[in-house]
Enzyme design. Structure first.
Site, mmCIF file in Angstrom:
data_model
loop_
_atom_site.group_PDB
_atom_site.id
_atom_site.type_symbol
_atom_site.label_atom_id
_atom_site.label_comp_id
_atom_site.label_asym_id
_atom_site.label_seq_id
_atom_site.Cartn_x
_atom_site.Cartn_y
_atom_site.Cartn_z
ATOM 1 N N SER A 1 0.788 -1.235 0.000
ATOM 2 C CA SER A 1 0.000 0.000 0.000
ATOM 3 C C SER A 1 0.817 1.281 0.000
ATOM 4 O O SER A 1 0.259 2.376 -0.122
ATOM 5 C CB SER A 1 -0.925 0.005 1.220
ATOM 6 O OG SER A 1 -1.801 -1.099 1.173
ATOM 7 N N ALA A 2 2.119 1.179 0.146
ATOM 8 C CA ALA A 2 2.957 2.381 0.113
ATOM 9 C C ALA A 2 2.774 3.156 -1.185
ATOM 10 O O ALA A 2 2.980 4.375 -1.226
ATOM 11 C CB ALA A 2 4.427 1.998 0.301
#
Length: 732
Positions: A392-393
């Site tokens: 999700s970065a």
């Protein structure tokens, strides 16, 4: 009677003819000699007295490498050395005799002696036995010129047996080791015979006997020394030894640039990338030789100058602290359950405005093959040569891609609930968030919001448990092209070789596009993540990262930096196609991740005084590390693992440092430790604590200087007062 008289008259005529012919021949010979002496005499004299000018380049020490604060990272350590310079016309037997004399004075390691060298030596020492290796019919072919000398020599080499070579004693092998060094390289070019562990006694005794050792000399050589041990060593790179010299795969390249075969050159990373800078300017010596190759005169054409110095962007004090943090957190995480496959972690710290790399750190756990003990290896180069699912970065890039394509607008709302495409597993966020907007989606790391954004980018229509297709046939290209503007999936441009771009998934099913936008399909390097978050931090400019800050002139004083020759300026690779207000919304979402309750990194950063912003990431991946062979041997499918990531910057409103943390294969299963957040918080603390410490030290220095100067001012004022009081009072 008359006949007899006639006979006698014929004899003198023949003799006269003979004398005349001889006279003519001698006259021609004398004439020819005269022509040769008078007309061509000078030419012959020049040929006899002919000399040849040969210019030889002697190597010099390489340039030093400093950190951004002037601390020496890589230095040159002087060491005693014994060299040999082969003169033109020197034969094999003569060089062998010199090698034998030298072997009686020094110890020479013979462990690396090649079989070919042993055979050459055996032939020289056993010429008669070597001749016996040639058969009679082969000698006959040689006499008939069907075979040449080189053909016979090749046959001799092939027929020397192991039994023959076993005759060589330990002393013979030492002589071979020295003799092979004599024969390497070019004539009149010094060859290193021994430059490691030359004892003072060896150096002295060879120096005293140089007149018995023509071509041998004693001198000072250098060796690379690493002030900080193995720290950053994989990035600094390697230099070839004098034994290896030029790498065979690039031999022509270096020879065309006036290198000698035994020159030491950079083989990897910084040493290789900046070879032209670090190599230096060789000393040039002109040797004048006669026709026989004897040196008549030696003249120094130009003095050598060691290579230029490099100043890196890296802060070694910070680098050491970050490496310590990685090691401690990696070992701590290994104590957690289901972490058998965890073996590495990476951190990149970068100035988001200039691209200067402040820290490039990677550590890898490994077992020593001999002892079986666990050891921690430097793996800094893994920050740009290995790639992983980041999770999700990358969602900041997804939101901005949604804005850019018109799929969403600022403050677009979606309902976060589980989704299912026909004949595929259900997809969801880590919890159901209900109605959320873009900023909230970043704060809580909503997968569903990103899924629905991707569907809008593809102009698809979603219904629960129904097929999914996209009208936009370029949806994949649109997402990946947008991601590349941040540095994801493309080369960052770092000034180091062997950078990897990651890997793009080849399949393009509708559901995989949803995985792509949450960082669970394409894979990226830690450095790409650092460039990506720097682009968000600085407002949309993708800056090229670099590890060299300056190139400096070398000085004799080892502790001083010379004048700047070149300063590496920031390079903007591209600007994100995004409105300022779009970028501000993503920045706000990142701020809430770390500074507001509900943020996925709030627990780790809630009380951080430097006001950070960032994004966490957890990616489901299939293990593909060094233990893969174990699963292949058992015909097992590698297990699913979790990759942990964290990108961030601080302060959020005026960023001065950007960070990427990546912990691949952190654990098996759905739940586990949070080494990414633990490492990230400690690294950011270390950066700002070090900054604070340096500011305090600078302040203390200024105060100390003021205290030194203040007494002088006070004494002057007191003296002025005394002089005033001693003056006569005119009023009285």
């Amino acid at each position: 009677m008359n006949k007899k008289k006639k006979k006698k008259t014929h004899v003198p005529i023949r003799l006269n003819m003979l004398f005349f012919i001889v006279f003519i021949l001698f006259s021609l010979l004398i004439l020819r000699l005269g022509v040769v002496q008078i007309v061509y005499g000078d030419d012959f004299k020049r040929e006899i007295e002919r000399t040849e000018d040969i210019t030889v380049n002697n190597p010099v020490p390489r340039g030093k490498i400093f950190d951004r604060n002037g601390k020496i990272i890589v230095d040159n350590t002087p060491q005693n050395a014994i060299t040999y310079t082969k003169y033109q016309g020197t034969g094999q037997q003569e060089t062998l005799q010199i090698a034998e004399r030298l072997a009686s004075l020094i110890d020479k390691d013979s462990s690396k002696v090649q079989v070919r060298d042993k055979k050459d030596y055996w032939i020289l020492k056993n010429p008669e036995r070597a001749k016996e290796k040639i058969k009679d019919e082969e000698w006959k072919k040689f006499e008939e010129k069907q075979l040449e000398d080189k053909d016979l020599y090749k046959l001799q080499l092939e027929r020397i047996t192991d039994k023959d070579l076993n005759e060589l004693t330990a002393k013979d092998l030492e002589i071979v080791a020295i003799w092979s060094k004599f024969n390497s390289g070019y004539a009149l070019t010094p060859q290193i015979v021994k430059n490691k562990d030359v004892s003072p006694e060896e150096f002295a005794v060879v120096s005293e006997n140089l007149h018995y050792l023509p071509g041998v000399d004693t001198t000072t050589d250098w060796e690379r020394a690493y002030t900080f041990g193995d720290t950053l060593k994989t990035i600094l790179g390697k230099v070839s030894s004098s034994d290896k010299g030029l790498p065979s795969e690039r031999l022509d390249y270096f020879l065309a640039r006036d290198y000698s075969r035994n020159d030491r050159v950079g083989l990897s990373y910084i040493e290789q990338q900046y070879e032209d800078v670090l190599h230096g300017q060789k000393a040039k010596v002109k040797n004048i030789t006669d026709k026989g190759g004897n040196v008549l005169e030696t003249t120094v054409v130009s003095e050598g100058k060691r290579g230029k110095d490099l100043v890196l962007t890296v802060d070694m004090e910070l680098q050491l602290e970050v490496e310590k943090i990685i090691e401690e957190e990696l070992l701590a995480a290994k104590k957690e359950p289901r972490t058998a496959l965890l073996d590495r972690a990476f951190v990149v710290l970068m100035d988001p405005h200039t691209g200067e790399i402040l820290t490039l750190a990677g550590k890898q756990l490994s077992k020593d093959k001999e002892t079986g003990k666990q050891e921690m290896l430097d793996f800094a180069y893994g920050t740009f040569t290995t790639a992983y699912n980041a999770g999700s970065a990358v969602k900041g890039a997804t939101i901005l891609t949604g804005y850019k394509t018109g799929a969403i607008q600022p403050n677009t709302h979606f309902y976060d609930a589980p989704m299912k495409i026909l004949e595929t597993p259900e997809k969801s966020s880590w919890k159901n968030f209900g109605d959320i907007n873009d900023i909230r989606a970043l704060q809580v790391s909503s997968n569903v919001y990103m899924f629905k954004t991707a569907i809008e980018i593809g102009k698809g229509h979603y219904e629960y448990n129904q097929p999914l297709s996209y009208k936009n046939k370029h949806a994949w290209e649109d997402v990946r092209e947008s991601f590349s503007q941040f540095g994801l999936g493309v080369r960052t441009g770092i000034d180091l070789p062997n950078e990897q771009v990651g890997l793009k998934g080849q399949l393009r099913t509708p559901g995989l596009l949803l995985d792509l936008v949450i960082g669970q399909y394409d894979i990226y390097t830690p450095l790409q993540l650092a460039q990506y978050v720097s682009t968000i931090a600085n407002g949309g400019y993708r800056v090229q990262p670099h590890v060299v800050k300056e190139i400096r002139e070398p000085l004799l004083d080892n502790n001083e930096l010379g004048p700047i020759i070149e300063e590496i300026k920031p390079t903007i690779l591209n600007k994100i196609d995004a409105k300022p207000e779009w970028m501000e919304r993503v920045q706000e979402g990142f701020r809430r991740v770390m500074q507001e309750p509900g943020g996925t990194a709030y627990g780790a950063f809630s009380n951080a005084p430097y006001l950070p912003a960032g994004k966490t990431g957890t990616a489901q991946a299939v293990y593909d590390g060094p233990e893969m062979y174990k699963f292949k041997e058992k015909n097992q499918i590698p297990p699913e693992v979790m990759n942990l990531s964290l990108v961030g910057y601080a302060p959020y409103d005026n960023p001065e440092v950007a960070m990427a943390v990546l912990v691949p294969w952190a654990y098996e299963g759905a739940e586990g430790h949070h080494a990414n957040n633990e490492i990230g918080r400690r690294v950011m603390d270390a950066y700002f604590n070090l900054k604070k410490k340096r500011l305090e030290e600078e302040s203390n220095k200024e105060n100390a200087i003021q205290k030194i100067e203040r007494p002088n001012l006070t004494n002057t004022e007191d003296q002025a007062e005394d002089n005033t009081s001693s003056e006569p009072n005119n009023n009285q």
